[in-house]
Design an enzyme around this catalytic site. Structure first.
Site, PDB file in Angstrom:
ATOM      1  N   HIS A 290      39.957  49.351  30.462  1.00 44.57           N
ATOM      2  CA  HIS A 290      39.100  49.083  31.611  1.00 44.57           C
ATOM      3  C   HIS A 290      37.721  49.644  31.284  1.00 44.57           C
ATOM      4  O   HIS A 290      37.556  50.302  30.264  1.00 44.57           O
ATOM      5  CB  HIS A 290      39.724  49.754  32.845  1.00 44.57           C
ATOM      6  CG  HIS A 290      39.103  49.352  34.135  1.00 44.57           C
ATOM      7  ND1 HIS A 290      38.785  48.049  34.438  1.00 44.57           N
ATOM      8  CD2 HIS A 290      38.745  50.087  35.221  1.00 44.57           C
ATOM      9  CE1 HIS A 290      38.247  48.012  35.650  1.00 44.57           C
ATOM     10  NE2 HIS A 290      38.212  49.221  36.145  1.00 44.57           N
TER      11      HIS A 290
ATOM     12  N   HIS B 141      43.875  55.247  37.143  1.00 48.51           N
ATOM     13  CA  HIS B 141      42.556  55.651  36.686  1.00 48.51           C
ATOM     14  C   HIS B 141      41.780  56.142  37.895  1.00 48.51           C
ATOM     15  O   HIS B 141      42.311  56.164  39.009  1.00 48.51           O
ATOM     16  CB  HIS B 141      41.837  54.504  35.963  1.00 48.51           C
ATOM     17  CG  HIS B 141      41.554  53.308  36.815  1.00 48.51           C
ATOM     18  ND1 HIS B 141      42.556  52.551  37.394  1.00 48.51           N
ATOM     19  CD2 HIS B 141      40.390  52.741  37.211  1.00 48.51           C
ATOM     20  CE1 HIS B 141      42.013  51.570  38.091  1.00 48.51           C
ATOM     21  NE2 HIS B 141      40.692  51.661  37.997  1.00 48.51           N
TER      22      HIS B 141
ATOM     23  N   ASP C  97      38.682  53.067  44.309  1.00 48.54           N
ATOM     24  CA  ASP C  97      39.627  52.218  45.048  1.00 48.54           C
ATOM     25  C   ASP C  97      41.089  52.554  44.735  1.00 48.54           C
ATOM     26  O   ASP C  97      41.995  52.080  45.425  1.00 48.54           O
ATOM     27  CB  ASP C  97      39.357  50.719  44.794  1.00 48.54           C
ATOM     28  CG  ASP C  97      39.383  50.313  43.329  1.00 48.54           C
ATOM     29  OD1 ASP C  97      38.889  51.081  42.487  1.00 48.54           O
ATOM     30  OD2 ASP C  97      39.903  49.228  43.018  1.00 48.54           O
ATOM     31  N   HIS C  98      41.330  53.415  43.720  1.00 51.76           N
ATOM     32  CA  HIS C  98      42.716  53.703  43.333  1.00 51.76           C
ATOM     33  C   HIS C  98      43.222  55.079  43.772  1.00 51.76           C
ATOM     34  O   HIS C  98      44.398  55.376  43.613  1.00 51.76           O
ATOM     35  CB  HIS C  98      42.883  53.542  41.817  1.00 51.76           C
ATOM     36  CG  HIS C  98      42.775  52.111  41.399  1.00 51.76           C
ATOM     37  ND1 HIS C  98      43.863  51.333  41.094  1.00 51.76           N
ATOM     38  CD2 HIS C  98      41.691  51.291  41.304  1.00 51.76           C
ATOM     39  CE1 HIS C  98      43.464  50.112  40.804  1.00 51.76           C
ATOM     40  NE2 HIS C  98      42.155  50.052  40.930  1.00 51.76           N
TER      41      HIS C  98
ATOM     42  N   HIS D  75      45.813  43.258  42.847  1.00 50.49           N
ATOM     43  CA  HIS D  75      44.413  43.648  42.663  1.00 50.49           C
ATOM     44  C   HIS D  75      43.493  42.419  42.713  1.00 50.49           C
ATOM     45  O   HIS D  75      42.596  42.226  41.913  1.00 50.49           O
ATOM     46  CB  HIS D  75      44.250  44.390  41.318  1.00 50.49           C
ATOM     47  CG  HIS D  75      43.002  45.237  41.228  1.00 50.49           C
ATOM     48  ND1 HIS D  75      41.810  44.748  40.750  1.00 50.49           N
ATOM     49  CD2 HIS D  75      42.760  46.527  41.551  1.00 50.49           C
ATOM     50  CE1 HIS D  75      40.898  45.722  40.775  1.00 50.49           C
ATOM     51  NE2 HIS D  75      41.444  46.808  41.260  1.00 50.49           N
TER      52      HIS D  75
HETATM   53 ZN   LIG Z   1      40.479  48.716  40.918  1.00 48.97          ZN
END
Ligand SMILES: [Zn+2]
Length: 319
Positions: A137, A61, A65-66, A262
């Site tokens: 999410h 996604h 942070d990804h 995570h």
């Molecule tokens: Zn994350």
């Protein structure tokens, strides 16, 4: 065929001194595939297994942070004159997000494709495919991914074939390819097709039935566990899972090994592991640079190998 998962970053949202932002490198034969690419991923790889010429990157996604480590990595590939093309896959919106940072990586000569996937749209590769499934999410579309190997032919019994009167040599190959030889049917000497290995990565998500379905009987499920039970309200508000919730998913899906990642910076790992193991005993919490090895089922069970300076030779199995 070797299959393993290398945890380049195991923190969620913000990095800590011990844990980098999310990235998992899957190594299968000569293929190197990266799932997520948090800030600092290229250096995490250089400090450990090296920055390989990845063929595919899959983004779960578009939370920063990804993926924020990806533009500078794409630029590094160009600077070192990489020739192999690279495809970056992600949910709808991936192209728009990366195009905004096009000035960082330009139009690399190695050939860069940005591909937005629909849920269930499988990406075929030699001997396996990778397919996204919907995670839950906060915000826009978030995916988990299932990497599924093709089924393998059944086991051939050469001794039995010989006893039935087939001579070793080309006829053995014909039998294995499904031809009858001198009245001996392939089914008599070749066992049933064997499933390939499956590994599933959730990205950021609440616990969902979709993950249970996608991960059914997977060798390894990499599930996020941002929080422990004491923070379950916060997990629900922010679209994340607790360790116990992830463990229930693993149990319902009957996976071989659950790897939790995570982690919020408020946890060291032990409390996450203990909470998960109370529900699903075969749970591990990899640290940065740890590897989960996924042997063929007849060769053993998936296991966590701790990183040790000096690489795999120094790695120790974790009970
Ligand atoms: Zn994350």
């Amino acid at each position: 065929m070797d299959l393993s998962l290398f945890f380049a970053g195991t923190a969620g949202s913000v990095p800590s001194a011990r844990r980098g932002l999310p990235a998992v490198l899957v190594r299968r034969g000569g293929d190197r595939i990266l799932f997520d690419c948090g800030e600092g991923t290229q250096r995490q790889l250089m400090r450990s297994v090296g920055l390989a010429d990845l063929t595919d990157v899959f983004l779960t996604h578009l939370d920063t942070d990804h993926w924020f480590g990806l533009p500078p990595m794409l630029q590094s590939f160009a600077l070192r004159d990489r020739r192999r093309p690279l495809t970056v896959h992600g949910p709808p919106g991936t192209r728009a997000v990366l195009e905004r940072l096009r000035f960082v990586f330009g139009r690399p000569a190695y050939g860069l494709s940005l591909v937005e996937l629909e849920p269930g749209e499988a990406v075929r590769r030699d001997g396996y495919h990778v397919a996204p499934f919907l995670a839950r999410h906060r915000g826009p579309t978030a995916y988990g991914y299932a990497l599924v190997e093709d089924a393998r032919p059944g086991r051939f019994d050469p001794g039995l074939a010989e006893r039935l009167g087939v001579r070793p040599g080309p006829d053995f190959g014909r039998l294995q390819r499904g031809e009858a030889i001198d009245g001996v049917e392939p089914e008599q000497v070749v066992g049933p097709q064997r499933d390939g290995r499956k590994v599933v990565l959730t990205g950021d998500t609440r616990p969902t039935d979709a993950t249970v379905v996608a991960a059914h009987r997977a060798a390894v499920l990499v599930h996020e566990a941002t929080f422990a039970a004491e923070d379950s309200e916060r997990a629900a508000q922010t679209g994340h899972s607790t360790a116990g919730q992830a463990a229930h998913v693993a149990r319902d899906a009957e996976v071989g090994l659950l790897a939790l990642t995570h982690l919020s910076t408020r946890y060291g790992g032990r409390e996450i592991r203990d909470e998960a193991r109370a529900v699903f005993p075969n749970a591990v919490v990899p640290r940065d640079f740890d590897t989960v090895d996924v042997p063929l089922p007849e060769k053993g069970e998936p296991e966590l190998l701790r990183w040790a300076e000096g690489g795999a030779e120094g790695a120790a199995t974790v009970p």
